[in-house]
Design a protein around this motif. Sequence first.
Motif, PDB file in Angstrom:
ATOM      1  N   ASN A  19     -28.594 -35.903   4.617  1.00 41.99           N
ATOM      2  CA  ASN A  19     -29.894 -36.517   4.897  1.00 41.99           C
ATOM      3  C   ASN A  19     -29.760 -37.973   5.330  1.00 41.99           C
ATOM      4  O   ASN A  19     -30.432 -38.422   6.269  1.00 41.99           O
ATOM      5  CB  ASN A  19     -30.786 -36.380   3.652  1.00 41.99           C
ATOM      6  N   TYR A  32     -42.385 -31.863  18.794  1.00 39.72           N
ATOM      7  CA  TYR A  32     -42.506 -31.015  17.608  1.00 39.72           C
ATOM      8  C   TYR A  32     -43.907 -30.413  17.518  1.00 39.72           C
ATOM      9  O   TYR A  32     -44.077 -29.220  17.251  1.00 39.72           O
ATOM     10  CB  TYR A  32     -42.189 -31.852  16.374  1.00 39.72           C
ATOM     11  N   TYR A  37     -47.509 -26.836  16.602  1.00 37.67           N
ATOM     12  CA  TYR A  37     -48.829 -27.005  15.980  1.00 37.67           C
ATOM     13  C   TYR A  37     -49.981 -27.260  16.940  1.00 37.67           C
ATOM     14  O   TYR A  37     -51.045 -27.685  16.497  1.00 37.67           O
ATOM     15  CB  TYR A  37     -48.760 -28.135  14.950  1.00 37.67           C
ATOM     16  N   GLY A  70     -42.266 -34.728   2.506  1.00 38.00           N
ATOM     17  CA  GLY A  70     -41.787 -34.698   3.892  1.00 38.00           C
ATOM     18  C   GLY A  70     -42.882 -34.190   4.821  1.00 38.00           C
ATOM     19  O   GLY A  70     -42.691 -33.223   5.564  1.00 38.00           O
ATOM     20  N   ALA A  71     -44.024 -34.880   4.824  1.00 40.11           N
ATOM     21  CA  ALA A  71     -45.225 -34.377   5.505  1.00 40.11           C
ATOM     22  C   ALA A  71     -45.028 -34.169   7.009  1.00 40.11           C
ATOM     23  O   ALA A  71     -45.654 -33.278   7.596  1.00 40.11           O
ATOM     24  CB  ALA A  71     -46.380 -35.349   5.273  1.00 40.11           C
ATOM     25  N   GLY A  72     -44.148 -34.975   7.646  1.00 39.92           N
ATOM     26  CA  GLY A  72     -44.051 -34.897   9.105  1.00 39.92           C
ATOM     27  C   GLY A  72     -45.425 -35.149   9.718  1.00 39.92           C
ATOM     28  O   GLY A  72     -46.280 -35.799   9.103  1.00 39.92           O
ATOM     29  N   ASN A  74     -47.606 -32.768  10.317  1.00 37.95           N
ATOM     30  CA  ASN A  74     -48.355 -31.532  10.097  1.00 37.95           C
ATOM     31  C   ASN A  74     -49.549 -31.777   9.174  1.00 37.95           C
ATOM     32  O   ASN A  74     -49.389 -32.072   7.997  1.00 37.95           O
ATOM     33  CB  ASN A  74     -47.428 -30.474   9.482  1.00 37.95           C
ATOM     34  N   GLU A  92     -43.511 -39.381   3.529  1.00 35.70           N
ATOM     35  CA  GLU A  92     -42.741 -39.138   4.747  1.00 35.70           C
ATOM     36  C   GLU A  92     -41.836 -40.349   5.002  1.00 35.70           C
ATOM     37  O   GLU A  92     -42.276 -41.491   4.885  1.00 35.70           O
ATOM     38  CB  GLU A  92     -43.712 -38.901   5.925  1.00 35.70           C
ATOM     39  N   ALA A  93     -40.567 -40.067   5.375  1.00 37.50           N
ATOM     40  CA  ALA A  93     -39.597 -41.142   5.600  1.00 37.50           C
ATOM     41  C   ALA A  93     -39.613 -41.673   7.033  1.00 37.50           C
ATOM     42  O   ALA A  93     -39.266 -42.831   7.267  1.00 37.50           O
ATOM     43  CB  ALA A  93     -38.190 -40.638   5.263  1.00 37.50           C
ATOM     44  N   ASN A  97     -43.439 -40.348  12.459  1.00 37.93           N
ATOM     45  CA  ASN A  97     -44.363 -39.424  11.772  1.00 37.93           C
ATOM     46  C   ASN A  97     -45.412 -40.193  10.980  1.00 37.93           C
ATOM     47  O   ASN A  97     -46.595 -39.822  10.975  1.00 37.93           O
ATOM     48  CB  ASN A  97     -43.574 -38.514  10.819  1.00 37.93           C
ATOM     49  N   ASP A 144     -39.091 -42.257   0.806  1.00 38.77           N
ATOM     50  CA  ASP A 144     -38.094 -41.200   0.708  1.00 38.77           C
ATOM     51  C   ASP A 144     -38.522 -40.257  -0.424  1.00 38.77           C
ATOM     52  O   ASP A 144     -38.774 -40.719  -1.540  1.00 38.77           O
ATOM     53  CB  ASP A 144     -36.747 -41.859   0.378  1.00 38.77           C
ATOM     54  N   VAL A 145     -38.570 -38.961  -0.155  1.00 38.44           N
ATOM     55  CA  VAL A 145     -39.008 -38.025  -1.205  1.00 38.44           C
ATOM     56  C   VAL A 145     -38.068 -38.057  -2.414  1.00 38.44           C
ATOM     57  O   VAL A 145     -38.478 -37.716  -3.526  1.00 38.44           O
ATOM     58  CB  VAL A 145     -39.136 -36.563  -0.706  1.00 38.44           C
ATOM     59  N   ASN A 159     -43.185 -28.126   3.046  1.00 43.70           N
ATOM     60  CA  ASN A 159     -43.146 -27.171   4.143  1.00 43.70           C
ATOM     61  C   ASN A 159     -42.053 -27.515   5.139  1.00 43.70           C
ATOM     62  O   ASN A 159     -42.113 -28.563   5.790  1.00 43.70           O
ATOM     63  CB  ASN A 159     -44.523 -27.131   4.818  1.00 43.70           C
ATOM     64  N   PHE A 160     -41.019 -26.669   5.178  1.00 40.37           N
ATOM     65  CA  PHE A 160     -39.940 -26.757   6.166  1.00 40.37           C
ATOM     66  C   PHE A 160     -39.160 -28.067   6.028  1.00 40.37           C
ATOM     67  O   PHE A 160     -38.800 -28.680   7.033  1.00 40.37           O
ATOM     68  CB  PHE A 160     -40.504 -26.591   7.587  1.00 40.37           C
ATOM     69  N   VAL A 165     -33.442 -30.688   6.595  1.00 40.12           N
ATOM     70  CA  VAL A 165     -33.126 -32.121   6.615  1.00 40.12           C
ATOM     71  C   VAL A 165     -31.693 -32.399   6.155  1.00 40.12           C
ATOM     72  O   VAL A 165     -31.320 -33.552   5.967  1.00 40.12           O
ATOM     73  CB  VAL A 165     -34.119 -32.948   5.752  1.00 40.12           C
TER      74      VAL A 165
HETATM   75  C1  SAM Z   1     -38.641 -30.088   9.762  1.00 40.36           C
HETATM   76  S1  SAM Z   1     -39.685 -31.472   9.484  1.00 40.36           S
HETATM   77  C2  SAM Z   1     -41.054 -30.716   8.625  1.00 40.36           C
HETATM   78  C3  SAM Z   1     -42.306 -31.526   8.775  1.00 40.36           C
HETATM   79  C4  SAM Z   1     -43.582 -30.949   8.134  1.00 40.36           C
HETATM   80  N1  SAM Z   1     -43.463 -30.826   6.693  1.00 40.36           N
HETATM   81  C5  SAM Z   1     -44.048 -29.653   8.721  1.00 40.36           C
HETATM   82  O1  SAM Z   1     -44.619 -28.836   7.982  1.00 40.36           O
HETATM   83  O2  SAM Z   1     -43.934 -29.446   9.926  1.00 40.36           O
HETATM   84  C6  SAM Z   1     -38.838 -32.359   8.183  1.00 40.36           C
HETATM   85  C7  SAM Z   1     -39.535 -33.655   7.814  1.00 40.36           C
HETATM   86  O3  SAM Z   1     -38.898 -34.256   6.671  1.00 40.36           O
HETATM   87  C8  SAM Z   1     -38.847 -35.665   6.867  1.00 40.36           C
HETATM   88  N2  SAM Z   1     -37.760 -36.195   6.014  1.00 40.36           N
HETATM   89  C9  SAM Z   1     -36.433 -36.024   6.152  1.00 40.36           C
HETATM   90  N3  SAM Z   1     -35.773 -36.589   5.126  1.00 40.36           N
HETATM   91  C10 SAM Z   1     -36.700 -37.150   4.326  1.00 40.36           C
HETATM   92  C11 SAM Z   1     -36.641 -37.877   3.118  1.00 40.36           C
HETATM   93  N4  SAM Z   1     -35.469 -38.120   2.518  1.00 40.36           N
HETATM   94  N5  SAM Z   1     -37.794 -38.319   2.564  1.00 40.36           N
HETATM   95  C12 SAM Z   1     -38.996 -38.071   3.174  1.00 40.36           C
HETATM   96  N6  SAM Z   1     -39.119 -37.372   4.325  1.00 40.36           N
HETATM   97  C13 SAM Z   1     -37.984 -36.905   4.888  1.00 40.36           C
HETATM   98  C14 SAM Z   1     -38.570 -35.790   8.350  1.00 40.36           C
HETATM   99  O4  SAM Z   1     -38.843 -37.074   8.852  1.00 40.36           O
HETATM  100  C15 SAM Z   1     -39.499 -34.701   8.902  1.00 40.36           C
HETATM  101  O5  SAM Z   1     -40.801 -35.202   9.088  1.00 40.36           O
END
Ligand code: SAM
Length: 260
Positions: A19, A32, A37, A70-72, A74, A92-93, A97, A144-145, A159-160, A165
């Motif tokens: 990560n 994306y 979406y 990790g809302a992205g 979405n 969300e990191a 996003n 960071d989650v 979600n995903f 990641v």
């Molecule tokens: C595959 S995307 C999924 C996004 C969204 N949850 C969805 O349903 O489409 C993965 C997401 O995790 C976020 N991410 C990755 N590492 C992270 C971390 N350590 N803390 C928070 N968010 C993170 C990325 O920036 C990205 O937005």
Amino acid sequence: MTHREDRRAGRADGRVTRNDDVDWDGWPVEEYLAENYREVHPCDAAVIAHHSAVCRRIGPGRVGRAVEFGAGPNLYPLVLASAAARRVDAVEAGAANVAYLRRQLAHGPEDSWRPFHALCRELNPAVPPSLEEALARVRVVHADVRRVPPGTYGLASMNFVAEGVTEDFGEFAALCRGFVRSVVPGGRLVAAFMENMPTYRVGRATVWPGCPVRPALLVEVFGPHTRHLAVTRIAADPTLPDYGHTGMVCLSAVRAGGPG
Ligand SMILES: C[S@@+](CC[C@H](N)C(=O)[O-])C[C@H]1O[C@@H](n2cnc3c(N)ncnc32)[C@H](O)[C@@H]1O
């Protein structure tokens, strides 16, 4: 070759991408959204039906605070959680996003999210009547989650994320455990995973780390930390791009045990 493709090329040396190896600020938000979406795909409808049932069982506004891991960009999981929670933290990191989410909240959501809201409300009338009212419960947290303090929330949704990641299965499992710990014991968990997705592309130029996971692995990772664990498959959706996955897996559970 992009920065991230350079990193992926490092795998030839047997290195897996973790990560922290990735620049999440550069997530290609528009591509994306375009791939996933801009319309309600059958797989979205299936995830929404699954998560709606969980939120209906919780009851309207019964949770003080919910988290989206990790809302992205979405919005539909945030809308779903708004039925059960009085406040939803979208953690969300990635900077791009976060900027997208903040624009949706501050200047009004894009119309492409309205059919998602309509379906969420059709399946759970506790979803606020307008998309704007649902999103009024959301707070965007640029973080960071892995830093979410244990025992903070009554409901956590992911979600995903854990499988999309990192390429490191140990890190995948640690992210899932952190997700479980983010809620109080007895707190509700709802999640969706890409099934068997390896490292994947978004758009033509960027490559992102993935960890192929199956229902049995999810039971192994979540089982020791949860009660009422339920894992169901969604068949592959031909209207989505081919990310190398074989379908999706939805999960619901309750956190077991004592304090975080
Ligand atoms: C595959 S995307 C999924 C996004 C969204 N949850 C969805 O349903 O489409 C993965 C997401 O995790 C976020 N991410 C990755 N590492 C992270 C971390 N350590 N803390 C928070 N968010 C993170 C990325 O920036 C990205 O937005």
